[in-house]
Write a protein that holds these residues in place. Structure first.
Motif, PDB file in Angstrom:
ATOM      1  N   TRP A  22       0.834  -1.202   0.000  1.00  0.00           N
ATOM      2  CA  TRP A  22       0.000   0.000   0.000  1.00  0.00           C
ATOM      3  C   TRP A  22       0.876   1.263   0.000  1.00  0.00           C
ATOM      4  O   TRP A  22       0.593   2.223  -0.712  1.00  0.00           O
ATOM      5  N   GLU A  23       1.941   1.240   0.799  1.00  0.00           N
ATOM      6  CA  GLU A  23       2.831   2.401   0.858  1.00  0.00           C
ATOM      7  C   GLU A  23       3.545   2.607  -0.479  1.00  0.00           C
ATOM      8  O   GLU A  23       3.729   3.750  -0.916  1.00  0.00           O
ATOM      9  N   GLU A  24       3.937   1.530  -1.150  1.00  0.00           N
ATOM     10  CA  GLU A  24       4.538   1.648  -2.484  1.00  0.00           C
ATOM     11  C   GLU A  24       3.532   2.232  -3.478  1.00  0.00           C
ATOM     12  O   GLU A  24       3.885   3.057  -4.327  1.00  0.00           O
ATOM     13  N   PHE A  25       2.292   1.797  -3.361  1.00  0.00           N
ATOM     14  CA  PHE A  25       1.213   2.309  -4.203  1.00  0.00           C
ATOM     15  C   PHE A  25       1.028   3.804  -3.965  1.00  0.00           C
ATOM     16  O   PHE A  25       0.933   4.593  -4.911  1.00  0.00           O
ATOM     17  N   ARG A  26       1.009   4.239  -2.720  1.00  0.00           N
ATOM     18  CA  ARG A  26       0.865   5.658  -2.383  1.00  0.00           C
ATOM     19  C   ARG A  26       2.022   6.480  -2.970  1.00  0.00           C
ATOM     20  O   ARG A  26       1.814   7.566  -3.502  1.00  0.00           O
ATOM     21  N   THR A  27       3.226   5.941  -2.895  1.00  0.00           N
ATOM     22  CA  THR A  27       4.394   6.634  -3.456  1.00  0.00           C
ATOM     23  C   THR A  27       4.277   6.746  -4.974  1.00  0.00           C
ATOM     24  O   THR A  27       4.602   7.785  -5.559  1.00  0.00           O
ATOM     25  N   ALA A  28       3.807   5.686  -5.614  1.00  0.00           N
ATOM     26  CA  ALA A  28       3.635   5.702  -7.071  1.00  0.00           C
ATOM     27  C   ALA A  28       2.641   6.784  -7.489  1.00  0.00           C
ATOM     28  O   ALA A  28       2.826   7.446  -8.513  1.00  0.00           O
ATOM     29  N   LEU A  29       1.589   6.984  -6.687  1.00  0.00           N
ATOM     30  CA  LEU A  29       0.618   8.030  -7.003  1.00  0.00           C
ATOM     31  C   LEU A  29       1.271   9.412  -6.954  1.00  0.00           C
ATOM     32  O   LEU A  29       0.986  10.272  -7.785  1.00  0.00           O
ATOM     33  N   LYS A  30       2.147   9.616  -5.993  1.00  0.00           N
ATOM     34  CA  LYS A  30       2.823  10.911  -5.868  1.00  0.00           C
ATOM     35  C   LYS A  30       3.786  11.165  -7.015  1.00  0.00           C
ATOM     36  O   LYS A  30       4.016  12.310  -7.399  1.00  0.00           O
ATOM     37  N   ASN A  31       4.353  10.095  -7.587  1.00  0.00           N
ATOM     38  CA  ASN A  31       5.402  10.232  -8.597  1.00  0.00           C
ATOM     39  C   ASN A  31       4.926  10.013 -10.027  1.00  0.00           C
ATOM     40  O   ASN A  31       5.739  10.052 -10.946  1.00  0.00           O
ATOM     41  N   ARG A  32       3.653   9.780 -10.240  1.00  0.00           N
ATOM     42  CA  ARG A  32       3.178   9.317 -11.541  1.00  0.00           C
ATOM     43  C   ARG A  32       3.092  10.387 -12.612  1.00  0.00           C
ATOM     44  O   ARG A  32       2.966  10.078 -13.793  1.00  0.00           O
ATOM     45  N   GLY A  33       3.078  11.672 -12.228  1.00  0.00           N
ATOM     46  CA  GLY A  33       2.847  12.706 -13.223  1.00  0.00           C
ATOM     47  C   GLY A  33       1.403  12.657 -13.669  1.00  0.00           C
ATOM     48  O   GLY A  33       0.497  12.684 -12.854  1.00  0.00           O
ATOM     49  N   THR A  34       1.166  12.563 -14.977  1.00  0.00           N
ATOM     50  CA  THR A  34      -0.206  12.522 -15.491  1.00  0.00           C
ATOM     51  C   THR A  34      -0.663  11.101 -15.818  1.00  0.00           C
ATOM     52  O   THR A  34      -1.776  10.905 -16.289  1.00  0.00           O
ATOM     53  N   LYS A  35       0.173  10.116 -15.569  1.00  0.00           N
ATOM     54  CA  LYS A  35      -0.156   8.737 -15.918  1.00  0.00           C
ATOM     55  C   LYS A  35      -1.090   8.102 -14.889  1.00  0.00           C
ATOM     56  O   LYS A  35      -1.078   8.448 -13.720  1.00  0.00           O
ATOM     57  N   SER A  36      -1.866   7.124 -15.355  1.00  0.00           N
ATOM     58  CA  SER A  36      -2.713   6.347 -14.451  1.00  0.00           C
ATOM     59  C   SER A  36      -1.863   5.333 -13.688  1.00  0.00           C
ATOM     60  O   SER A  36      -0.824   4.891 -14.180  1.00  0.00           O
ATOM     61  N   VAL A  37      -2.316   4.993 -12.509  1.00  0.00           N
ATOM     62  CA  VAL A  37      -1.676   3.939 -11.712  1.00  0.00           C
ATOM     63  C   VAL A  37      -2.764   2.929 -11.366  1.00  0.00           C
ATOM     64  O   VAL A  37      -3.746   3.277 -10.722  1.00  0.00           O
ATOM     65  N   ASN A  38      -2.608   1.693 -11.812  1.00  0.00           N
ATOM     66  CA  ASN A  38      -3.595   0.660 -11.551  1.00  0.00           C
ATOM     67  C   ASN A  38      -3.134  -0.247 -10.421  1.00  0.00           C
ATOM     68  O   ASN A  38      -1.936  -0.419 -10.192  1.00  0.00           O
ATOM     69  N   ALA A  39      -4.107  -0.835  -9.707  1.00  0.00           N
ATOM     70  CA  ALA A  39      -3.769  -1.719  -8.591  1.00  0.00           C
ATOM     71  C   ALA A  39      -4.831  -2.791  -8.441  1.00  0.00           C
ATOM     72  O   ALA A  39      -6.017  -2.568  -8.729  1.00  0.00           O
ATOM     73  N   VAL A  40      -4.401  -3.959  -7.964  1.00  0.00           N
ATOM     74  CA  VAL A  40      -5.325  -5.045  -7.656  1.00  0.00           C
ATOM     75  C   VAL A  40      -4.910  -5.652  -6.322  1.00  0.00           C
ATOM     76  O   VAL A  40      -3.726  -5.857  -6.051  1.00  0.00           O
ATOM     77  N   MET A  41      -5.896  -5.880  -5.439  1.00  0.00           N
ATOM     78  CA  MET A  41      -5.611  -6.504  -4.149  1.00  0.00           C
ATOM     79  C   MET A  41      -5.586  -8.017  -4.297  1.00  0.00           C
ATOM     80  O   MET A  41      -6.401  -8.590  -5.016  1.00  0.00           O
ATOM     81  N   ASN A  42      -4.659  -8.647  -3.588  1.00  0.00           N
ATOM     82  CA  ASN A  42      -4.530 -10.098  -3.628  1.00  0.00           C
ATOM     83  C   ASN A  42      -4.661 -10.711  -2.236  1.00  0.00           C
ATOM     84  O   ASN A  42      -4.418 -11.883  -2.054  1.00  0.00           O
ATOM     85  N   ALA A  43      -5.036  -9.871  -1.240  1.00  0.00           N
ATOM     86  CA  ALA A  43      -5.189 -10.332   0.140  1.00  0.00           C
ATOM     87  C   ALA A  43      -5.915  -9.253   0.932  1.00  0.00           C
ATOM     88  O   ALA A  43      -5.999  -8.104   0.498  1.00  0.00           O
TER      89      ALA A  43
END
Length: 195
Positions: A22-43
């Motif tokens: 989740w923390e890696e996902f949050r960091t990716a959102l901050k660094n993504r610029g204008t790109k989408s960030v997709n995620a899927v939960m597995n647990a």
């Protein structure tokens, strides 16, 4: 963890199995610029921080995100503080959110202009929402979404079954406050409470 071919579109996405992911996902959102960030939960797992300014597809995959989030200094406290051009689906949230203006059990702010659509589908929002600090005497909170701006918000096949406490004025089970947005509810159910 980032994997290839997460969706039929062959896009990269984050595989979420614990709070570190989740923390890696949050960091990716901050660094993504204008790109989408997709995620899927597995647990199923528990988080203590909001994800901010999410654009992309978040697939809960039927899993439960337990939230223990307290932030009484920033508006829009929720598992997703803000979304913009996002789809959140098949996610269960439980636990508690303790915040100020525009707090919610899933999304604090549904952002965007009239050309932007945000979608929430097949979700169960059971997170309790408590607003402890008003702004100019207002609380503006929601069970699912705290505040929607001038965009389109589609919510379908979704239930809110938590409790909203200290709700004061401008509170709603699905959307607490609107700034001229269009909201489309389809096959939704409110079984929560206002305290």
């Amino acid at each position: 963890v980032v994997i290839n071919n997460c969706y039929a579109t062959k896009e990269f996405c984050h595989l979420l199995e614990n709070d570190s992911d989740w923390e890696e996902f949050r960091t990716a959102l901050k660094n993504r610029g204008t790109k989408s960030v997709n995620a899927v939960m597995n647990a199923d797992f528990t988080v203590n921080n909001s994800a901010d300014d999410f654009k992309g597809i978040f697939d809960g995959n039927g899993h439960t995100l337990t939230v223990n989030i307290t932030d009484t200094t920033t508006q829009g406290t929720a598992p997703f503080r803000a979304i913009r051009g996002a789809t959140i689906r098949k996610l269960i949230t439980t636990g508690s959110v303790n915040g100020t203006l525009h707090a919610a059990g899933l999304v604090g702010f549904a952002r965007g202009d009239a050309s932007v659509t945000n979608t929430i589908e097949r979700c169960k929002v059971a997170a309790n929402v408590t607003v402890t600090t008003a702004v100019n005497g207002n609380y503006h909170c929601g069970g699912v979404v705290g505040h929607a701006l001038n965009s389109t918000l589609n919510i379908s096949n979704t239930v809110y079954c938590g409790a909203i406490s200290n709700s004061g004025n401008y509170v709603g089970g699905f959307q607490g406050w609107s700034d001229g947005n269009t909201v489309n509810l389809s096959n939704c159910l409110f079984t929560g409470s206002y305290e």
